[in-house]
Design an enzyme around this catalytic site. Structure first.
Site, short mmCIF file in Angstrom:
data_model
loop_
_atom_site.label_atom_id
_atom_site.label_comp_id
_atom_site.label_asym_id
_atom_site.label_seq_id
_atom_site.Cartn_x
_atom_site.Cartn_y
_atom_site.Cartn_z
N ASP A 172 0.87 -1.15 0.00
CA ASP A 172 0.00 0.00 0.00
C ASP A 172 0.92 1.22 0.00
O ASP A 172 2.10 1.11 0.35
CB ASP A 172 -0.87 -0.03 1.26
CG ASP A 172 -1.90 1.08 1.29
OD1 ASP A 172 -2.46 1.37 0.22
OD2 ASP A 172 -2.12 1.64 2.36
N ASP A 212 -7.11 -1.06 4.37
CA ASP A 212 -6.84 -2.04 3.32
C ASP A 212 -7.11 -3.47 3.77
O ASP A 212 -6.57 -4.42 3.22
CB ASP A 212 -5.41 -1.90 2.78
CG ASP A 212 -4.44 -1.51 3.87
OD1 ASP A 212 -4.69 -1.87 5.02
OD2 ASP A 212 -3.44 -0.84 3.55
N ASP A 245 -1.13 -0.83 6.18
CA ASP A 245 -1.17 -0.45 7.59
C ASP A 245 -2.42 -1.03 8.26
O ASP A 245 -2.62 -0.86 9.44
CB ASP A 245 -1.10 1.07 7.77
CG ASP A 245 -2.17 1.79 6.95
OD1 ASP A 245 -3.11 1.13 6.49
OD2 ASP A 245 -2.06 3.02 6.78
P1 ADP Z 1 -3.92 5.24 -0.72
O1 ADP Z 1 -3.83 4.23 -1.79
O2 ADP Z 1 -2.85 6.25 -0.83
O3 ADP Z 1 -4.03 4.66 0.66
P2 ADP Z 1 -6.80 5.81 -0.68
O4 ADP Z 1 -7.32 4.65 -1.43
O5 ADP Z 1 -7.08 5.87 0.78
O6 ADP Z 1 -5.26 6.09 -0.98
O7 ADP Z 1 -7.39 7.14 -1.34
C1 ADP Z 1 -7.17 7.44 -2.70
C2 ADP Z 1 -7.32 8.88 -2.99
O8 ADP Z 1 -8.66 9.30 -2.76
C3 ADP Z 1 -6.47 9.77 -2.13
O9 ADP Z 1 -5.20 9.89 -2.67
C4 ADP Z 1 -7.26 11.07 -2.17
O10 ADP Z 1 -6.99 11.78 -3.35
C5 ADP Z 1 -8.69 10.63 -2.24
N1 ADP Z 1 -9.34 10.58 -0.93
C6 ADP Z 1 -9.82 9.50 -0.29
N2 ADP Z 1 -10.39 9.83 0.88
C7 ADP Z 1 -10.25 11.17 1.01
C8 ADP Z 1 -10.61 12.12 2.02
N3 ADP Z 1 -11.23 11.77 3.15
N4 ADP Z 1 -10.27 13.39 1.81
C9 ADP Z 1 -9.65 13.79 0.69
N5 ADP Z 1 -9.28 12.94 -0.29
C10 ADP Z 1 -9.58 11.65 -0.15
MG MG Z 2 -4.05 3.54 2.78
#
Ligand code: ADP
Ligand code: MG
Length: 673
Positions: A344, A562, A558
């Site tokens: 991740d 995920d 983490d």
């Molecule tokens: P990662 O793979 O980095 O863990 P996530 O799947 O959690 O990322 O989220 C993907 C994208 O969605 C983030 O990079 C962000 O752009 C957007 N995103 C998700 N949740 C939020 C939130 N609560 N506030 C702002 N952006 C968000």
């Molecule tokens: Mg994450």
């Protein structure tokens, strides 16, 4: 005891099937006494045999041998009877029949040698396996039995079980933390190395979590208890590892099925050896019976039966000492076999400690107004981006209004009503999909090099700061963006390289982030392959597809958002899990610390464990083949057969225990202060 239900299990493994709380060493002492007595009898008997050849002396010597043999046979005989009563065929039975047979044909001295070496090897194994156990029990000894609880302002010494969640306990410098909690007053450096494997002390201040078993190195503290004693991270660690110890590795389950058939085959083979040639007049009854008894002994699969538990238990114990918890032998084998390892992004390859780096409002919107609306919308989100924004607003003293009808689109962003206005926060694609126009955008990404990744230390340098844009829209109109800073873990590029060197064929980064940002981070983290713009479900789907295609997959995350991906991979590894229950539930392997080098160590350890498993199997089978062939040819006395058989059994155990002494895995938890 049904973990030995496979049948054919070897008496050599008795000691690790008891309850977690059973005393460590009784199996060891129960074997040692008879071994010593039998050894003495053997020595006296031999002495007598040497001094005189008279019939009377021979009889005396045989009586002494016989006494030694009986004493040595008692513990084994007892275990074997218990197994038989439970309808299980114990490998030890073969040894007992062998000894009895040798006595019947007048070789009581050989029967005694057999039983002596047999109990001696039991003793050595009980000792060796006991070491893997005591390494773990040292963990529980880390926790004090009492806590000093503040009741009506008075410190009261209280047994741990009687401290309620929410009460405040006092921990002075030099003391161990008795219960998991949050610091309410005071600050201190903490040594949590025994729990997390991180050698460096950590500074903690009010609001920070502390774990039972950690040492308060410097300050006087008041701590609010957050978990009952039985559920502390430490208690769960010990419980997890104890459960892992009694679970059976896949190799072991395979062997168990094989061993049962094998033991029956040996019994039939030995009977045939004793009867057929003699009945056909090809050899004497006496000669063939003796050979048949030797066959029983040398063919019994003790080394095969003990080699897997000895190896897996050593691996689990060695890992636990470094804050790496395997949930079972299956996890050890699967991690060692991995050929695709997916990371991740946020919190795994990056530190995930996000801070707001800059705020770029659109013309007509003030910076604090943008932050106010964005923080209000994010207030209910668990996402690390959201929490960083909320912290920043609080830090700037901005009064954040409450939000209504908050809605999360996992992996995309959030939507909420704030003071009657509709606020969208998320990635650019998310806002565009909600018809927010980016035309005439004054706060374009090009204005500032924070899009995706900034290279504060030059490209590819470790510990680089990476920027991440979060966009906000109010009532359908773009309001600006907030740039959040994260840091690539300094050890990530080296860790990825070492994983590849260890033989992991593909290392992939999975992220919900946009492709160009993902690419920049992947490059700096040393990962060549990445999948971007994946929704949380898509990470799981990707892993499920790869697994179905026959790859052996590992997902490292983490554990916070995920969990589906952790479950979809063959092995889920949760990082930085100290104190987080969900992560510990979801994963097969739990890294208490957030260090990627611990992950690499864990992969190296499981690969070593796998290769030792195969070495041991190969060796044990070869020895049996050689000894059986020599016996059938009439070239092996029972005494030498026993030496070869027990010697190989002890060798496989020692080979497995090598894992306990591996470089970098040698620090035992410190004794209680
Ligand atoms: P990662 O793979 O980095 O863990 P996530 O799947 O959690 O990322 O989220 C993907 C994208 O969605 C983030 O990079 C962000 O752009 C957007 N995103 C998700 N949740 C939020 C939130 N609560 N506030 C702002 N952006 C968000
Ligand atoms: Mg994450």
């Amino acid at each position: 005891d049904d973990d030995h239900g496979g049948g054919g299990g070897c008496g050599h493994c008795h000691d690790h099937s008891h309850e977690p709380s059973a005393p460590t060493d009784w199996a060891f002492w129960a074997d040692l006494g008879p071994t010593v007595i039998c050894g003495l009898c053997l020595a006296i008997g031999w002495g007598l045999d040497l001094t005189s050849a008279s019939a009377a002396t021979r009889t005396t010597a045989d009586l002494i041998y016989g006494f030694g043999a009986i004493v040595a046979a008692i513990p084994t005989g007892w275990h074997t009877l218990q197994s038989l009563a439970r309808g299980r065929l114990d490998v030890d039975l073969l040894m007992l029949i062998g000894a009895l047979g040798a006595t019947l044909v007048g070789h009581v001295d050989e029967a005694t040698v057999l039983l002596f070496l047999f109990t001696l090897s039991h003793t050595l194994e009980a000792f060796a396996l006991g070491r893997t156990r005591s390494a773990l029990q040292a963990l529980l000894a880390l926790r004090p039995d009492e806590a000093v609880v503040l009741r009506n302002g008075e410190p009261v010494k209280t047994p741990l079980d009687e401290v309620a969640v929410g009460e405040t306990i006092v921990v002075r410098p030099g003391e161990r933390v008795p219960l998991d909690g949050l610091i309410r007053k005071g600050e201190a450096d903490f040594d949590e190395s025994a729990l997390t494997g991180e050698a460096l002390p950590r500074f903690k201040s009010p609001g920070d979590a502390v774990l039972a078993g950690g040492i308060n190195l410097s300050g006087a503290l008041e701590i609010e208890v957050v978990r009952p004693a039985g559920q502390s991270t430490l208690a769960r660690m010990v419980e997890l590892v104890e459960t892992a110890r009694s679970g059976r590795a896949p190799t072991q389950r395979l062997l168990d099925r094989f061993l049962l058939t094998y033991v029956i085959a040996i019994l039939i083979g030995a009977t045939a050896t004793a009867v057929v040639p003699a009945a056909l007049g090809l050899a004497t009854w006496y000669e063939m019976f003796y050979r048949s008894m030797t066959l029983l002994v040398v063919a019994s699969p003790c080394a095969l039966a003990i080699s897997t538990p000895a190896t897996i238990l050593s691996a689990i114990a060695a890992a636990a000492q470094q804050g790496v918890l395997f949930k079972g032998g299956a996890a050890v084998e699967a991690l060692g076999a991995a050929d695709l390892l997916a990371f991740d992004k946020t919190g795994t390859l990056t530190e995930g400690k996000l801070t707001v780096g800059a705020i770029y409002p659109q013309p007509g919107v003030s910076s604090s107004e943008l932050l106010k609306y964005v923080a209000a919308a994010e207030a209910s989100s668990e996402h690390p981006l959201a929490q960083a924004i909320v912290r920043e607003a609080a830090g700037q003293g901005i009064a954040v209004p409450p939000a209504d009808s908050f809605h999360t689109s996992a992996g995309l962003g959030v939507e909420a009503q704030v003071a009657g206005r509709t606020v969208l926060v998320g990635g650019r694609r998310f806002l565009e999909s909600r018809d927010v126009s980016f035309a005439g955008n004054a706060a374009t990404e090009e204005n500032e090099p924070a899009s995706g990744a900034t290279s504060a230390n030059g490209p590819g340098a470790p510990g680089n700061v990476v920027g991440k844009n979060v966009w906000g829209a109010i009532d359908g109109r773009l309001a600006g963006r907030v740039v959040l800073h994260d840091r690539i873990r300094p050890e990530s590029a080296a860790a990825v390289r070492r994983l590849t060197e260890l033989g992991v064929k593909n290392v992939v980064m999975l992220t919900g982030d946009e492709a160009h940002a993902a690419q920049a981070i992947a490059q700096q983290a040393g990962v060549t392959e990445f999948k971007a713009e994946l929704l949380p479900d898509a990470k799981a789907t990707y892993l499920a597809e790869q697994t179905a295609a026959g790859r052996r997959t590992v997902m490292v995350g983490d554990g916070v958002n995920d969990a589906p991906a952790l479950a979809a991979a063959n092995v889920g590894v949760a990082m930085g899990a100290a104190g987080t229950d969900i992560a510990i539930e979801a994963a097969d392997v739990v890294l208490m610390s957030s260090r990627l080098d611990r992950l690499v160590d864990a992969v190296a350890l499981s690969r070593a464990a796998r290769s030792i498993l195969w070495q041991n199997l190969g060796f044990a089978i070869s020895v049996v083949i050689v000894l059986v062939s020599l016996t059938l040819l009439g070239r092996l006395s029972m005494s030498w057969g026993v030496v070869g058989h027990e010697g190989s059994t002890v060798l496989v155990v020692l080979n497995g225990l090598r894992l306990l002494a591996r470089n970098g895995w040698t620090t035992a938890p410190r004794a209680p202060a």
